[in-house]
Design a protein around this motif. Structure first.
Motif, PDB file in Angstrom:
ATOM      1  N   ARG A  42      35.041  32.313  37.192  1.00  9.88           N
ATOM      2  CA  ARG A  42      36.475  32.530  37.324  1.00  9.88           C
ATOM      3  C   ARG A  42      37.274  31.266  37.019  1.00  9.88           C
ATOM      4  O   ARG A  42      38.498  31.272  37.081  1.00  9.88           O
ATOM      5  CB  ARG A  42      36.803  33.011  38.751  1.00  9.88           C
ATOM      6  CG  ARG A  42      36.302  34.421  39.037  1.00  9.88           C
ATOM      7  CD  ARG A  42      37.069  35.445  38.196  1.00  9.88           C
ATOM      8  NE  ARG A  42      36.605  36.816  38.372  1.00  9.88           N
ATOM      9  CZ  ARG A  42      35.663  37.405  37.627  1.00  9.88           C
ATOM     10  NH1 ARG A  42      35.037  36.738  36.646  1.00  9.88           N
ATOM     11  NH2 ARG A  42      35.326  38.662  37.838  1.00  9.88           N
ATOM     12  N   SER A  63      40.318  40.611  29.879  1.00 12.52           N
ATOM     13  CA  SER A  63      39.461  40.820  31.051  1.00 12.52           C
ATOM     14  C   SER A  63      40.108  41.711  32.095  1.00 12.52           C
ATOM     15  O   SER A  63      39.412  42.360  32.880  1.00 12.52           O
ATOM     16  CB  SER A  63      39.104  39.478  31.699  1.00 12.52           C
ATOM     17  OG  SER A  63      40.206  38.968  32.434  1.00 12.52           O
ATOM     18  N   GLY A  64      41.440  41.700  32.135  1.00 13.48           N
ATOM     19  CA  GLY A  64      42.132  42.462  33.177  1.00 13.48           C
ATOM     20  C   GLY A  64      41.990  41.867  34.569  1.00 13.48           C
ATOM     21  O   GLY A  64      42.445  42.459  35.548  1.00 13.48           O
ATOM     22  N   ILE A  65      41.380  40.699  34.677  1.00 13.22           N
ATOM     23  CA  ILE A  65      41.217  40.068  35.993  1.00 13.22           C
ATOM     24  C   ILE A  65      42.587  39.558  36.451  1.00 13.22           C
ATOM     25  O   ILE A  65      43.299  38.925  35.671  1.00 13.22           O
ATOM     26  CB  ILE A  65      40.196  38.905  35.904  1.00 13.22           C
ATOM     27  CG1 ILE A  65      38.823  39.449  35.505  1.00 13.22           C
ATOM     28  CG2 ILE A  65      40.119  38.136  37.226  1.00 13.22           C
ATOM     29  CD1 ILE A  65      37.822  38.357  35.113  1.00 13.22           C
ATOM     30  N   PRO A  66      42.978  39.845  37.708  1.00 11.10           N
ATOM     31  CA  PRO A  66      44.279  39.364  38.184  1.00 11.10           C
ATOM     32  C   PRO A  66      44.396  37.848  38.033  1.00 11.10           C
ATOM     33  O   PRO A  66      43.437  37.116  38.329  1.00 11.10           O
ATOM     34  CB  PRO A  66      44.306  39.774  39.659  1.00 11.10           C
ATOM     35  CG  PRO A  66      43.312  40.878  39.779  1.00 11.10           C
ATOM     36  CD  PRO A  66      42.260  40.621  38.733  1.00 11.10           C
ATOM     37  N   ARG A  67      45.564  37.412  37.591  1.00 10.36           N
ATOM     38  CA  ARG A  67      45.776  35.978  37.327  1.00 10.36           C
ATOM     39  C   ARG A  67      45.397  35.110  38.522  1.00 10.36           C
ATOM     40  O   ARG A  67      44.832  34.021  38.361  1.00 10.36           O
ATOM     41  CB  ARG A  67      47.250  35.751  36.932  1.00 10.36           C
ATOM     42  CG  ARG A  67      47.642  34.287  36.725  1.00 10.36           C
ATOM     43  CD  ARG A  67      46.952  33.713  35.506  1.00 10.36           C
ATOM     44  NE  ARG A  67      47.235  32.296  35.332  1.00 10.36           N
ATOM     45  CZ  ARG A  67      46.484  31.308  35.838  1.00 10.36           C
ATOM     46  NH1 ARG A  67      45.417  31.591  36.584  1.00 10.36           N
ATOM     47  NH2 ARG A  67      46.785  30.046  35.590  1.00 10.36           N
ATOM     48  N   GLU A  68      45.731  35.572  39.737  1.00  6.32           N
ATOM     49  CA  GLU A  68      45.500  34.718  40.910  1.00  6.32           C
ATOM     50  C   GLU A  68      44.009  34.551  41.221  1.00  6.32           C
ATOM     51  O   GLU A  68      43.641  33.679  42.004  1.00  6.32           O
ATOM     52  CB  GLU A  68      46.269  35.235  42.134  1.00  6.32           C
ATOM     53  CG  GLU A  68      45.882  36.617  42.606  1.00  6.32           C
ATOM     54  CD  GLU A  68      46.649  37.742  41.887  1.00  6.32           C
ATOM     55  OE1 GLU A  68      47.280  37.487  40.813  1.00  6.32           O
ATOM     56  OE2 GLU A  68      46.595  38.876  42.393  1.00  6.32           O
ATOM     57  N   GLU A  69      43.154  35.363  40.587  1.00  4.77           N
ATOM     58  CA  GLU A  69      41.714  35.196  40.810  1.00  4.77           C
ATOM     59  C   GLU A  69      41.096  34.201  39.830  1.00  4.77           C
ATOM     60  O   GLU A  69      39.920  33.880  39.923  1.00  4.77           O
ATOM     61  CB  GLU A  69      40.997  36.549  40.679  1.00  4.77           C
ATOM     62  CG  GLU A  69      41.337  37.482  41.825  1.00  4.77           C
ATOM     63  CD  GLU A  69      40.714  38.859  41.663  1.00  4.77           C
ATOM     64  OE1 GLU A  69      39.707  38.990  40.932  1.00  4.77           O
ATOM     65  OE2 GLU A  69      41.265  39.800  42.263  1.00  4.77           O
TER      66      GLU A  69
END
Ligand code: NAD
Length: 275
Positions: A42, A63-69
């Motif tokens: 991450r 990736s679609g991973i939330p920015r805060e992660e």
């Protein structure tokens, strides 16, 4: 993987293990970073000079991973030290981000005499919310002294070459005393020597059923370093993140500490010689 975080001197947290993309060609970088994110990394360490920020940004977006992660680092190249606001704007544009988690002065480039002014710019970027944390890279104690002299902001990290043969004792002690976290670049010695030929590493690898690379990365984590090994191969991405199911003993840690060759162990450039 359950990657531990460290708390920086500004209160922000950073995943202690990340993924580096130096010398990852732009045509491969989106695939490589996408695979690293799928593997569980991450924290991504890039730099303007690596020429792959746009591809890193595309992998992040896809990736679609939330920015805060995510924890994203980029760096100000030497020829932009007098032009940092525009350089950061270009990096953010390429990455497709509103902010980076960590922005570093890549090298002090002391002959230019500009890093002190560049540091003030970085601090202003933090105040403006364009970067969460600010730090430096390849700074020697003399360079650090200069930027913190007048009560200025202390860097959150100093990213320096550091691996078993080159352990940077002086820089490490200086930084530990000021709560500046060490980010170890070239954590595997950039493959410039055989980690498995070093007996303390080979012995620990046998004892724990791990590879020399895994033992070396584990040694970094237990030493308090932040690391982001680079690889373009999925199997090695998995290998390098699979280091949370064993622990090196105090004796093993000490034996690896004994491998330090001081300056003779450096495998890359000296900060005074990079401009
Ligand atoms: P590294 O020590 O991570 O070595 C990378 C090499 O190790 C790869 O080319 C690969 O061949 C090999 N490798 C990776 N995983 C392996 C494994 N499991 N087994 C065997 N070999 C393996 O060196 P690096 O890439 O120079 O450093 C890591 C990151 O640090 C870079 O990608 C970059 O983000 C950063 N960096 C920063 C600076 C700076 O000046 N701030 C300089 C160099 C690197």
């Amino acid at each position: 993987a359950n990657i531990p975080t460290l708390t920086l001197n500004d209160g922000h947290t950073i995943p202690q293990l990340g993924f580096g993309v130096f010398l990852v060609e732009p045509q491969e970088a989106q695939r490589v970073v996408s695979e690293a994110l799928a593997t569980g990394y991450r924290h991504i360490d890039t730099a303007a000079i690596y020429g792959n920020e746009a591809e890193v940004g595309r992998a992040i977006a896809a990736s679609g991973i939330p920015r805060e992660e995510l924890f994203i680092t980029t760096k100000l190249w030497n020829d932009r030290q007098a032009d940092a606001p525009a350089a950061l704007a270009q990096s953010l544009e390429k990455l497709g981000l509103d902010y980076v988690d960590l922005y570093l002065i890549h090298w002090p480039a002391p002959q230019q005499g500009l890093y002190g002014e560049a540091w003030k710019d970085l601090v202003s970027f933090r105040e403006a919310g364009l970067v969460r944390s600010v730090g430096v890279s390849n700074f020697q104690p003399a360079h650090l002294n200069r930027i913190v002299a007048d009560g200025g902001v202390i860097p959150a990290v100093n990213q320096v070459e550091l691996h078993p043969r080159f352990q940077q004792r002086e820089v490490s002690q200086y930084c530990a005393a000021r709560d500046i976290k060490i980010e170890a670049w070239g954590p595997l010695g950039q493959s410039k020597y055989g980690l498995d030929e070093l007996e303390p590493i080979a012995a620990a690898a046998r004892a724990h059923g791990k590879t020399a690379a895994q033992v070396t990365l584990r040694w970094h984590l237990q030493s308090g370093h932040i690391v982001f090994p680079k690889t373009t191969h999925r199997a090695r991405m998995e290998e390098n993140i699979d280091i949370f199911d064993f622990e090196l003993s105090a004796a093993e840690m000490q034996a690896i500490a004994g491998l330090d060759a001081g300056e003779a162990g450096r495998v890359s450039s000296h900060p005074d010689e990079v401009n």
